[in-house]
Design a protein around this motif. Structure first.
Motif, PDB file in Angstrom:
ATOM      1  N   SER A 142      10.085   8.620  32.776  1.00 18.93           N
ATOM      2  CA  SER A 142       8.771   9.353  32.250  1.00 18.93           C
ATOM      3  C   SER A 142       8.403  10.510  33.295  1.00 18.93           C
ATOM      4  N   SER A 143       8.321  11.622  32.562  1.00 19.62           N
ATOM      5  CA  SER A 143       8.021  12.737  33.366  1.00 19.62           C
ATOM      6  C   SER A 143       6.642  12.722  33.746  1.00 19.62           C
ATOM      7  N   THR A 144       5.965  12.028  33.265  1.00 24.07           N
ATOM      8  CA  THR A 144       4.300  11.877  33.552  1.00 24.07           C
ATOM      9  C   THR A 144       4.210  11.064  34.919  1.00 24.07           C
ATOM     10  N   ILE A 145       5.096  10.402  35.471  1.00 22.92           N
ATOM     11  CA  ILE A 145       5.162   9.541  36.778  1.00 22.92           C
ATOM     12  C   ILE A 145       5.953  10.394  37.559  1.00 22.92           C
ATOM     13  N   VAL A 146       7.272  10.601  37.420  1.00 22.16           N
ATOM     14  CA  VAL A 146       8.059  11.075  38.469  1.00 22.16           C
ATOM     15  C   VAL A 146       8.063  12.842  38.122  1.00 22.16           C
ATOM     16  N   GLY A 147       7.880  13.453  39.343  1.00 25.33           N
ATOM     17  CA  GLY A 147       7.704  14.910  39.260  1.00 25.33           C
ATOM     18  C   GLY A 147       6.588  15.385  38.742  1.00 25.33           C
ATOM     19  N   ASN A 148       5.528  14.747  38.811  1.00 23.49           N
ATOM     20  CA  ASN A 148       4.021  14.881  38.544  1.00 23.49           C
ATOM     21  C   ASN A 148       3.543  15.156  39.592  1.00 23.49           C
ATOM     22  N   GLU A 149       2.952  16.311  40.205  1.00 22.36           N
ATOM     23  CA  GLU A 149       2.364  16.270  41.539  1.00 22.36           C
ATOM     24  C   GLU A 149       0.956  15.579  41.520  1.00 22.36           C
ATOM     25  N   ASP A 150       0.179  15.369  40.293  1.00 23.81           N
ATOM     26  CA  ASP A 150      -1.002  15.030  40.540  1.00 23.81           C
ATOM     27  C   ASP A 150      -0.804  13.480  40.749  1.00 23.81           C
ATOM     28  N   SER A 151       0.362  12.820  40.370  1.00 19.97           N
ATOM     29  CA  SER A 151       0.377  11.541  40.636  1.00 19.97           C
ATOM     30  C   SER A 151       1.244  10.946  42.102  1.00 19.97           C
ATOM     31  N   VAL A 152       1.620  11.883  42.723  1.00 13.92           N
ATOM     32  CA  VAL A 152       2.400  11.805  44.111  1.00 13.92           C
ATOM     33  C   VAL A 152       1.297  10.905  44.982  1.00 13.92           C
ATOM     34  N   ILE A 153       0.105  11.477  45.211  1.00 13.31           N
ATOM     35  CA  ILE A 153      -0.731  10.595  46.255  1.00 13.31           C
ATOM     36  C   ILE A 153      -0.941   9.452  45.791  1.00 13.31           C
ATOM     37  N   SER A 154      -1.287   9.150  44.575  1.00  8.80           N
ATOM     38  CA  SER A 154      -1.946   7.867  43.972  1.00  8.80           C
ATOM     39  C   SER A 154      -0.670   6.958  44.033  1.00  8.80           C
ATOM     40  N   GLU A 155       0.591   7.369  43.683  1.00  5.15           N
ATOM     41  CA  GLU A 155       1.788   6.610  43.864  1.00  5.15           C
ATOM     42  C   GLU A 155       2.192   5.915  45.114  1.00  5.15           C
ATOM     43  N   ALA A 156       1.806   6.976  46.312  1.00  6.10           N
ATOM     44  CA  ALA A 156       2.156   6.690  47.551  1.00  6.10           C
ATOM     45  C   ALA A 156       1.200   5.805  48.114  1.00  6.10           C
ATOM     46  N   ILE A 157      -0.051   5.961  47.707  1.00  2.00           N
ATOM     47  CA  ILE A 157      -1.177   4.881  48.116  1.00  2.00           C
ATOM     48  C   ILE A 157      -0.854   3.686  47.515  1.00  2.00           C
ATOM     49  N   LEU A 158      -0.609   3.504  45.923  1.00  2.00           N
ATOM     50  CA  LEU A 158      -0.362   2.240  45.646  1.00  2.00           C
ATOM     51  C   LEU A 158       0.972   1.336  46.153  1.00  2.00           C
ATOM     52  N   GLY A 159       1.833   2.316  46.642  1.00  2.00           N
ATOM     53  CA  GLY A 159       3.029   1.628  47.099  1.00  2.00           C
ATOM     54  C   GLY A 159       2.744   1.182  48.443  1.00  2.00           C
ATOM     55  N   GLY A 160       1.873   2.011  49.303  1.00  2.00           N
ATOM     56  CA  GLY A 160       1.692   1.808  50.706  1.00  2.00           C
ATOM     57  C   GLY A 160       0.677   0.452  50.692  1.00  2.00           C
ATOM     58  N   LEU A 161      -0.311   0.190  49.803  1.00  3.96           N
ATOM     59  CA  LEU A 161      -0.974  -0.858  50.047  1.00  3.96           C
ATOM     60  C   LEU A 161      -0.111  -2.058  50.156  1.00  3.96           C
ATOM     61  N   CYS A 162       0.976  -2.170  49.138  1.00  7.35           N
ATOM     62  CA  CYS A 162       1.777  -3.484  49.079  1.00  7.35           C
ATOM     63  C   CYS A 162       2.665  -3.473  50.202  1.00  7.35           C
ATOM     64  N   ILE A 163       3.350  -2.401  50.783  1.00  6.37           N
ATOM     65  CA  ILE A 163       4.222  -2.311  51.890  1.00  6.37           C
ATOM     66  C   ILE A 163       3.387  -2.545  53.030  1.00  6.37           C
ATOM     67  N   GLY A 164       2.216  -1.942  53.337  1.00  4.68           N
ATOM     68  CA  GLY A 164       1.519  -2.190  54.500  1.00  4.68           C
ATOM     69  C   GLY A 164       0.892  -3.552  54.405  1.00  4.68           C
ATOM     70  N   GLY A 165       0.506  -4.000  53.297  1.00  5.63           N
ATOM     71  CA  GLY A 165       0.082  -5.533  53.374  1.00  5.63           C
ATOM     72  C   GLY A 165       1.138  -6.492  53.591  1.00  5.63           C
ATOM     73  N   GLY A 166       2.295  -6.154  53.246  1.00  9.59           N
ATOM     74  CA  GLY A 166       3.457  -6.966  53.867  1.00  9.59           C
ATOM     75  C   GLY A 166       3.722  -6.985  55.152  1.00  9.59           C
TER      76      GLY A 166
END
Length: 350
Positions: free
Chosen positions: A222-246
């Motif tokens: 999906s191009s709306t997920i990968v390569g979309n500048e608007d989603s970079v921060i949100s994806e980084a934060i969502l991923g960071g919550l899980c990895i940081g929680g781990g």
């Protein structure tokens, strides 16, 4: 010889430490309020949060997406009325005439239902979106689910207090007579392995989301997920919550999970209060477990019927680790509590 506890000092304990004394009344009040709400819906009131009034229910894994108000209103009203009576029975002398197994069964079933059955994945969704300052998805249905989770924990606490009362055990720590339970060495052993399992199970979702933030199309085209500048921060934060929680989960078996590390300035070297760790870890394990419980059957079915493929698995498959993640985190948190609880301030047992 067991140390004696000065009964006069019990009055100086905080209201929170006296939870076995008031959670039964809290459960009665909660049940009465929600029962009246069910009666209001049954009589034609607006705002019934399930069934056809919840357009996102099925998509979010709700077990109650087909519940209509005629049945749901009656069940909620009756369960609320019965719950009020049961809660008062657990804290009143007349309740001793009722077999304890009946009262306990009701309390545990009500707790599990309110925490794991009624809510759906919107709880964890909105929790994550709080870190993105995104509040648009918080509506009455989400508020109702939060209210039910609060009620579930209240019922769980009241059931635990009543269970300990029936065993003539300390209401706060559950110990009676000579100290019982696993040795500290045994607790540390099984607690360690469940902690490692929780850390591992937290990683799949975080890794996929960080890959998307880095424009790596892991499990998606999906191009709306990968390569979309608007989603970079949100994806980084969502991923960071899980990895940081781990990573934070490792604190359950590390020294820095018991003693504030040096970078904590004026807190450095001081012991971390046990409830600062246990309360949030228990809450998070509950919402992760309920999310995995709701989404896993749906995604497994999608895998079987071919809806999930090699091209889109990244948005679904990582959630399959959430149920074992939540359960293992809960068990690891229990081990941390048992290992650190020390001597009970109420009964003096160690």
């Amino acid at each position: 010889m067991e140390p004696k506890i000065n009964v006069k000092n019990l009055a100086h304990f905080s209201w929170l430490s006296r939870w076995p004394q008031w959670t039964g009344y809290a459960a009665a009040i909660w049940s009465l309020l929600y029962g009246l709400l069910g009666l209001y819906w049954l009589l034609g009131g607006t705002g019934f949060p399930f069934g056809k009034n919840d357009l996102r229910g099925q998509m979010m894994g709700s077990f109650l997406s087909n519940l209509n108000v005629d049945i749901g209103g009656k069940v909620i009203a009756i369960a609320g009325l019965v719950g009020t009576v049961v809660a008062f029975a657990m804290v009143s002398t007349w309740g001793r005439r009722i077999p304890s197994v009946i009262l306990l069964s009701f309390a545990w079933i009500k707790s599990v239902t309110l925490v794991l059955i009624v809510p759906d994945s919107r709880i964890v969704q909105n929790f994550a979106y709080l870190f993105l300052l995104h509040f648009d998805l918080i509506d009455w249905r989400v508020v109702n689910q939060v209210f039910c989770i609060v009620g579930g924990f209240i019922w769980g606490a009241s059931g635990l207090a009543y269970f300990r009362l029936t065993r003539d055990a300390c209401g706060n720590c559950g110990r009676k007579g000579v100290s019982e339970g696993s040795s500290a060495k045994s607790v540390a052993q099984w607690g360690k392995w469940f902690t490692y399992l929780a850390v591992i199970m937290a990683m799949p979702y975080g890794i996929v989301r960080w890959a998307w933030a880095l424009s790596i199309p892991l499990g998606t085209n999906s191009s709306t997920i990968v390569g979309n500048e608007d989603s970079v921060i949100s994806e980084a934060i969502l991923g960071g919550l899980c990895i940081g929680g781990g990573i934070l989960t490792l604190g359950l078996i590390q020294r820095w999970g018991e003693i504030f590390p040096r970078w904590c300035l004026f807190l450095a070297g001081k012991q971390i209060p046990i409830w600062i760790v246990v309360v949030p870890a228990t809450l998070i394990s509950a919402i992760i477990t309920l999310t995995g419980l709701k989404l896993s059957p749906q995604f497994i079915y999608m895998m079987v019927n071919g809806t999930i493929t090699i091209e889109n698995w990244g948005g679904f498959v990582p959630f399959l680790s959430w149920l074992p993640w939540g359960i293992s985190l809960g068990i690891a948190t229990l081990a941390y509590y048992l290992r650190r609880r020390g001597r009970c301030k109420h009964c003096g047992k160690l």
